[in-house]
Design an enzyme around this catalytic site. Structure first.
Site, mmCIF file in Angstrom:
data_model
loop_
_atom_site.group_PDB
_atom_site.id
_atom_site.type_symbol
_atom_site.label_atom_id
_atom_site.label_comp_id
_atom_site.label_asym_id
_atom_site.label_seq_id
_atom_site.Cartn_x
_atom_site.Cartn_y
_atom_site.Cartn_z
ATOM 1 N N LYS A 139 12.881 0.522 4.979
ATOM 2 C CA LYS A 139 14.024 0.157 4.123
ATOM 3 C C LYS A 139 14.877 -0.947 4.745
ATOM 4 O O LYS A 139 15.273 -1.895 4.081
ATOM 5 C CB LYS A 139 14.909 1.405 3.857
ATOM 6 C CG LYS A 139 14.178 2.516 3.116
ATOM 7 C CD LYS A 139 15.015 3.771 3.009
ATOM 8 C CE LYS A 139 15.195 4.510 4.309
ATOM 9 N NZ LYS A 139 13.999 5.157 4.856
ATOM 10 N N ASP A 198 11.615 6.340 6.906
ATOM 11 C CA ASP A 198 11.004 5.332 7.777
ATOM 12 C C ASP A 198 9.976 4.458 7.054
ATOM 13 O O ASP A 198 9.015 3.986 7.656
ATOM 14 C CB ASP A 198 10.335 5.993 8.999
ATOM 15 C CG ASP A 198 11.325 6.827 9.783
ATOM 16 O OD1 ASP A 198 12.500 6.424 9.863
ATOM 17 O OD2 ASP A 198 10.926 7.879 10.309
ATOM 18 N N GLY A 248 17.552 5.499 10.985
ATOM 19 C CA GLY A 248 17.304 4.437 11.960
ATOM 20 C C GLY A 248 16.574 3.355 11.191
ATOM 21 O O GLY A 248 15.412 3.526 10.842
ATOM 22 N N HIS A 249 17.272 2.283 10.869
ATOM 23 C CA HIS A 249 16.676 1.214 10.065
ATOM 24 C C HIS A 249 16.423 0.005 10.958
ATOM 25 O O HIS A 249 17.355 -0.552 11.536
ATOM 26 C CB HIS A 249 17.606 0.855 8.894
ATOM 27 C CG HIS A 249 17.768 1.976 7.905
ATOM 28 N ND1 HIS A 249 18.533 1.881 6.778
ATOM 29 C CD2 HIS A 249 17.234 3.220 7.884
ATOM 30 C CE1 HIS A 249 18.465 3.023 6.101
ATOM 31 N NE2 HIS A 249 17.691 3.849 6.763
ATOM 32 N N GLN A 281 16.866 7.869 4.602
ATOM 33 C CA GLN A 281 15.835 8.901 4.478
ATOM 34 C C GLN A 281 14.854 8.534 3.346
ATOM 35 O O GLN A 281 14.616 7.363 3.140
ATOM 36 C CB GLN A 281 16.454 10.293 4.245
ATOM 37 C CG GLN A 281 17.180 10.856 5.466
ATOM 38 C CD GLN A 281 18.542 10.259 5.699
ATOM 39 O OE1 GLN A 281 19.395 10.291 4.834
ATOM 40 N NE2 GLN A 281 18.755 9.712 6.882
HETATM 41 P P1 GDP Z 1 13.510 2.630 7.717
HETATM 42 O O1 GDP Z 1 14.174 3.816 8.336
HETATM 43 O O2 GDP Z 1 12.972 2.921 6.350
HETATM 44 O O3 GDP Z 1 14.355 1.398 7.734
HETATM 45 O O4 GDP Z 1 12.223 2.345 8.611
HETATM 46 P P2 GDP Z 1 12.156 2.347 10.225
HETATM 47 O O5 GDP Z 1 12.829 1.148 10.728
HETATM 48 O O6 GDP Z 1 12.593 3.658 10.767
HETATM 49 O O7 GDP Z 1 10.597 2.324 10.451
HETATM 50 C C1 GDP Z 1 9.798 1.277 10.005
HETATM 51 C C2 GDP Z 1 9.090 0.661 11.212
HETATM 52 O O8 GDP Z 1 8.029 -0.150 10.775
HETATM 53 C C3 GDP Z 1 9.997 -0.237 12.027
HETATM 54 O O9 GDP Z 1 9.597 -0.175 13.371
HETATM 55 C C4 GDP Z 1 9.711 -1.615 11.444
HETATM 56 O O10 GDP Z 1 9.951 -2.670 12.383
HETATM 57 C C5 GDP Z 1 8.255 -1.502 11.151
HETATM 58 N N1 GDP Z 1 7.776 -2.271 9.999
HETATM 59 C C6 GDP Z 1 8.416 -2.563 8.830
HETATM 60 N N2 GDP Z 1 7.584 -3.196 7.993
HETATM 61 C C7 GDP Z 1 6.399 -3.323 8.630
HETATM 62 C C8 GDP Z 1 5.137 -3.872 8.268
HETATM 63 O O11 GDP Z 1 4.912 -4.356 7.161
HETATM 64 N N3 GDP Z 1 4.146 -3.794 9.210
HETATM 65 C C9 GDP Z 1 4.327 -3.250 10.430
HETATM 66 N N4 GDP Z 1 3.306 -3.201 11.276
HETATM 67 N N5 GDP Z 1 5.514 -2.722 10.801
HETATM 68 C C10 GDP Z 1 6.528 -2.743 9.905
HETATM 69 P P1 IMO Z 2 15.559 6.838 7.844
HETATM 70 O O1 IMO Z 2 16.773 6.419 7.042
HETATM 71 C C1 IMO Z 2 12.753 10.065 8.845
HETATM 72 C C2 IMO Z 2 14.358 14.142 8.839
HETATM 73 C C3 IMO Z 2 14.427 14.840 10.189
HETATM 74 C C4 IMO Z 2 14.250 16.283 9.745
HETATM 75 C C5 IMO Z 2 15.021 16.330 8.433
HETATM 76 C C6 IMO Z 2 16.442 16.862 8.547
HETATM 77 O O2 IMO Z 2 15.407 6.155 9.140
HETATM 78 O O3 IMO Z 2 14.346 6.797 6.968
HETATM 79 P P2 IMO Z 2 18.708 15.834 9.517
HETATM 80 O O4 IMO Z 2 19.051 15.353 10.890
HETATM 81 O O5 IMO Z 2 18.866 14.809 8.443
HETATM 82 O O6 IMO Z 2 19.388 17.124 9.162
HETATM 83 O O7 IMO Z 2 17.128 16.189 9.610
HETATM 84 O O8 IMO Z 2 15.060 15.004 7.946
HETATM 85 N N1 IMO Z 2 15.038 12.821 8.796
HETATM 86 C C7 IMO Z 2 14.385 11.652 8.780
HETATM 87 N N2 IMO Z 2 13.070 11.375 8.905
HETATM 88 N N3 IMO Z 2 13.644 9.066 8.676
HETATM 89 C C8 IMO Z 2 14.964 9.336 8.531
HETATM 90 O O9 IMO Z 2 15.875 8.389 8.206
HETATM 91 C C9 IMO Z 2 15.391 10.674 8.630
HETATM 92 N N4 IMO Z 2 16.603 11.278 8.573
HETATM 93 C C10 IMO Z 2 16.368 12.599 8.653
HETATM 94 O O10 IMO Z 2 13.383 14.407 11.035
HETATM 95 O O11 IMO Z 2 12.897 16.534 9.451
HETATM 96 MG MG MG Z 3 14.010 5.029 10.033
#
Ligand code: GDP
Ligand code: IMO
Ligand code: MG
Length: 423
Positions: A16, A13, A40-41, A222
């Site tokens: 990415k 998270d 979840g991107h 991840q």
């Molecule tokens: P990913 O899994 O690495 O793609 O990241 P996620 O989407 O799960 O989580 C990142 C969260 O931070 C999302 O809700 C984005 O919309 C938000 N986000 C990304 N970059 C920024 C930033 O620079 N500032 C803030 N406040 N939110 C951001």
């Molecule tokens: P993105 O791509 C954050 C964590 C789960 C758990 C562990 C194992 O959005 O960054 P799994 O279901 O993969 O067997 O769970 O890994 N986990 C993540 N945490 N972002 C993710 O993906 C994750 N994908 C798995 O919370 O601790």
């Molecule tokens: Mg994510």
């Protein structure tokens, strides 16, 4: 030409999705190399927000090919839901999304096996996303998996055999599996959806395109600290999330890897259980969660929050061979008077700067405290506008980590991205 890789350096998270979307105009092809719908991107642009699970984050930049690579595990039911939602909002993917024949399928019973395995762990639960990721990769490694390419080859027989084997396993785990009948229907419809897309030998395609001079970006899911080999085992996911995972997950030789973009938050978060040395369980942690909207994009679970951990980050940079750093969510720290960074671990009275074999609750972080910048950075467009204290934070990190921070993100929107000229 070489394949560039973008991956997370913390526990996922990091942002990415947003950065892949921002970088995609520089590439012809974007390819996911591991993970599945545990990811979840999030992408935000033109007032819209999208969350991608299996579809690569290059899909919104017109004319680019997106590939689901062989290292990915694909759940047909969730994939169908994801593409239908994208198509409803006007994004047609059929011509631009290719799927590897060698990607493994997450069966409906894998989801139940994930739950059953977690239930048996009692107090030592991983806190998985419950999407069947671990059991699907287990079947792959134990040579029992079903692959996308099997859909056209005696699929029914192979599927039935796998389901019977899983039912037996579930019975032995004392886990009721009546639910299987209802989730199976969606799943089989999902198989039909997959057939709409080009199912390809992606390793051949990628290497041929590379030889033609096409530019390819590999998208990680991840983060490095969730890697099956180098993460906080056993509290990890079941795939190689590191740069090497791009080689095995796409069929790209190590000598063909180019830039490695390592992405991290200006602080740190983690979802699920497992050690987190810099976690803040106090009001400061809550403030980070509120300001950063730190709730899981897949499961909605509150993310655990803490200060940046430079010991873990430096370890991730080493394992991944990062060439460029990208710092996300710096705006979340805009109102803090002071900001802390962990620069060593104190383990039973001994200080170390090396990420240890086991990270557990006995680790006490050694902190450096830096001044906050107390400035709203969310509308900034250029690094010339950065406050002095923010530049000091960047310089401190760059010096400790030994690499330049190439991009700074100051908000969730595509536009809130500042590329620095420090190459
Ligand atoms: P990913 O899994 O690495 O793609 O990241 P996620 O989407 O799960 O989580 C990142 C969260 O931070 C999302 O809700 C984005 O919309 C938000 N986000 C990304 N970059 C920024 C930033 O620079 N500032 C803030 N406040 N939110 C951001
Ligand atoms: P993105 O791509 C954050 C964590 C789960 C758990 C562990 C194992 O959005 O960054 P799994 O279901 O993969 O067997 O769970 O890994 N986990 C993540 N945490 N972002 C993710 O993906 C994750 N994908 C798995 O919370 O601790
Ligand atoms: Mg994510």
């Amino acid at each position: 030409m070489k394949v560039d890789v973008l991956l997370g350096l913390q526990w996922g998270d990091e942002g990415k999705g947003k950065i892949v979307d921002v970088l995609t105009p520089n590439y012809d092809i974007v390819a996911r190399f591991q993970g599945g719908p545990n990811a979840g991107h999030t992408l935000e642009f033109e007032g819209q927000k999208y969350i991608l699970r299996s579809v690569p984050s290059g899909i919104f930049q017109g004319g680019k090919i997106n590939i689901i690579g062989n290292g990915v595990v694909l759940d047909p039911a969730l994939f169908k839901a994801e593409i239908e939602a994208l198509e409803l909002s006007g994004h047609n993917l059929t011509e631009r999304l290719y799927i590897s024949k060698k990607a493994h399928l997450i069966l409906p019973s894998h989801r139940l096996l994930d739950q059953a395995s977690e239930a048996l762990k009692g107090n030592a639960k991983i806190g998985t996303t419950g999407r069947g990721i671990g059991p699907a990769y287990t079947d792959k490694i134990s040579r029992n998996g079903l692959r996308v390419g099997d859909i056209e080859h005696n699929f029914e027989i192979k599927y039935k055999q796998a389901i019977e084997r899983h039912k037996e396993l579930l019975s032995r785990m004392n886990f009721e599996y009546e639910e299987l009948v209802s989730i199976e229907k969606d799943w089989l419809e999902g198989i039909e959806s997959i057939k709409r897309f080009k199912i390809i030998d992606s390793e051949h395609y990628i290497n041929k395109e590379l030889n033609k001079g096409k530019k390819i970006l590999a998208e990680g899911a991840q983060g490095t600290l969730l890697d099956i080999d180098f993460g906080s085992y056993p509290f990890v996911t079941s795939s190689n999330t590191i740069t090497a995972g791009a080689c095995t997950g796409l069929g790209v030789a190590p000598s063909k890897i180019g830039n490695v973009y390592g992405i991290f938050k200006a602080y740190c978060t983690r979802v699920g259980s497992g050690p987190f040395p810099t976690e803040l369980t106090d009001l400061t942690g809550q403030k980070l969660r509120d300001l950063g909207r730190e709730y899981g994009s897949v499961t909605g679970r509150p993310r655990r929050c803490g200060w940046i951990d430079l010991i873990a980050l430096r370890y991730a940079i080493m394992i991944d061979g990062v060439t460029h750093l990208i710092m996300m969510k710096s705006d979340v720290l805009d109102t803090f008077d002071t900001i802390k960074a962990c620069v060593a671990y104190n383990i039973k009275g001994k200080e170390t700067e090396d990420f240890p074999f086991e990270i557990n609750d006995s680790i006490k972080p050694a902190w450096v405290e830096l001044a906050g910048w107390k400035t709203d950075m969310t509308k900034m467009q250029n690094e010339d506008e950065f406050p002095e204290e923010f530049n000091a934070y960047l310089s401190f990190l760059e010096e400790f980590l030994g690499i330049n921070i190439k991009i700074v993100s100051v908000g969730s929107d595509r536009e809130q991205t500042i590329v620095r000229y420090n190459d």
